[in-house]
Design a protein around this motif. Structure first.
Motif, mmCIF file in Angstrom:
data_model
loop_
_atom_site.group_PDB
_atom_site.id
_atom_site.type_symbol
_atom_site.label_atom_id
_atom_site.label_comp_id
_atom_site.label_asym_id
_atom_site.label_seq_id
_atom_site.Cartn_x
_atom_site.Cartn_y
_atom_site.Cartn_z
ATOM 1 N N THR A 9 36.226 45.839 48.935
ATOM 2 C CA THR A 9 35.679 44.788 48.077
ATOM 3 C C THR A 9 34.169 44.953 47.929
ATOM 4 O O THR A 9 33.485 45.321 48.869
ATOM 5 N N ASN A 56 43.967 37.519 42.142
ATOM 6 C CA ASN A 56 43.748 38.850 42.708
ATOM 7 C C ASN A 56 43.229 38.810 44.142
ATOM 8 O O ASN A 56 43.038 39.858 44.761
ATOM 9 N N ALA A 57 42.982 37.624 44.666
ATOM 10 C CA ALA A 57 42.512 37.488 46.049
ATOM 11 C C ALA A 57 43.641 37.880 47.002
ATOM 12 O O ALA A 57 44.819 37.903 46.630
ATOM 13 N N SER A 58 43.289 38.180 48.212
ATOM 14 C CA SER A 58 44.291 38.580 49.197
ATOM 15 C C SER A 58 45.234 37.423 49.508
ATOM 16 O O SER A 58 44.883 36.252 49.359
ATOM 17 N N LYS A 92 37.415 43.763 43.582
ATOM 18 C CA LYS A 92 38.025 44.934 44.209
ATOM 19 C C LYS A 92 37.360 46.199 43.699
ATOM 20 O O LYS A 92 37.112 46.338 42.504
ATOM 21 N N THR A 99 38.087 38.675 42.671
ATOM 22 C CA THR A 99 38.923 37.970 43.639
ATOM 23 C C THR A 99 38.385 36.592 43.992
ATOM 24 O O THR A 99 39.145 35.700 44.330
#
Length: 173
Positions: A9, A56-58, A92, A99
């Motif tokens: 990231t 799109n974040a974890s 990313k 994200t």
């Protein structure tokens, strides 16, 4: 771990209007408590629910987040701007998908602490530079005092902007 800053990231300091544009173009927006503010436990800001995340974040980041409306997210960003928080966009490295947007305070943010400790010149700048209107400057030094990055100074009764240190957060204007 504060935010999602790791080897996969990247993070950029951006002016709030860029973050607003990202929010306006986003579908699902989530909010969570700031891990940095919770970790330090002594934040001078009293709002910890400030990190805005995207699809799109974890999975790990999203599990502690809740869905919010665009209006709620924009309100949070405006409140942070009014407090003087610095806006970071996390994305990313591989696909450049955003994200997270964080509104970071200078007392808790792990990214800002690393920047200050390691020297600002070691961090990637976003390309945004604050636009100064010299005719409006009264040499009050308020912008010098508020600039976290040390990009402003007053020399020989003239406001100086060191563009090599300006990250374009617009905290000073």
């Amino acid at each position: 771990m504060c935010n999602e800053y790791n080897q996969d990231t990247m993070v950029l300091t951006v002016p709030p209007n860029i973050a607003i544009k990202v929010l306006e173009e986003s579908e699902d927006i989530f909010i969570r408590h700031c891990p940095c503010r919770l970790e330090t436990g002594n934040c001078k800001q009293n709002d910890t629910e400030i990190c805005l995340l995207f699809e799109n974040a974890s999975e790990e980041a999203l599990k502690n987040a809740k869905l919010v409306s665009k209006t709620q997210a924009l309100t949070k960003l405006e409140e942070a701007r009014n407090r003087g928080d610095i806006t970071h966009i996390f994305y990313k490295k591989d696909d450049k998908k955003i994200t997270e947007i964080c509104s970071c305070c200078d007392c808790c943010c792990s990214i800002l602490r690393k920047m200050k400790m390691n020297g600002f010149e070691n961090f990637k700048q976003s390309g945004y530079i604050v636009d100064t209107e010299p005719e409006k400057c009264t040499l009050c030094s308020e912008c010098v005092d508020i600039c976290f990055f040390g990009a402003r100074s007053i020399e020989h009764e003239k406001l100086i902007l060191n563009e090599n240190l300006c990250f374009g957060c617009e905290r000073c204007i």
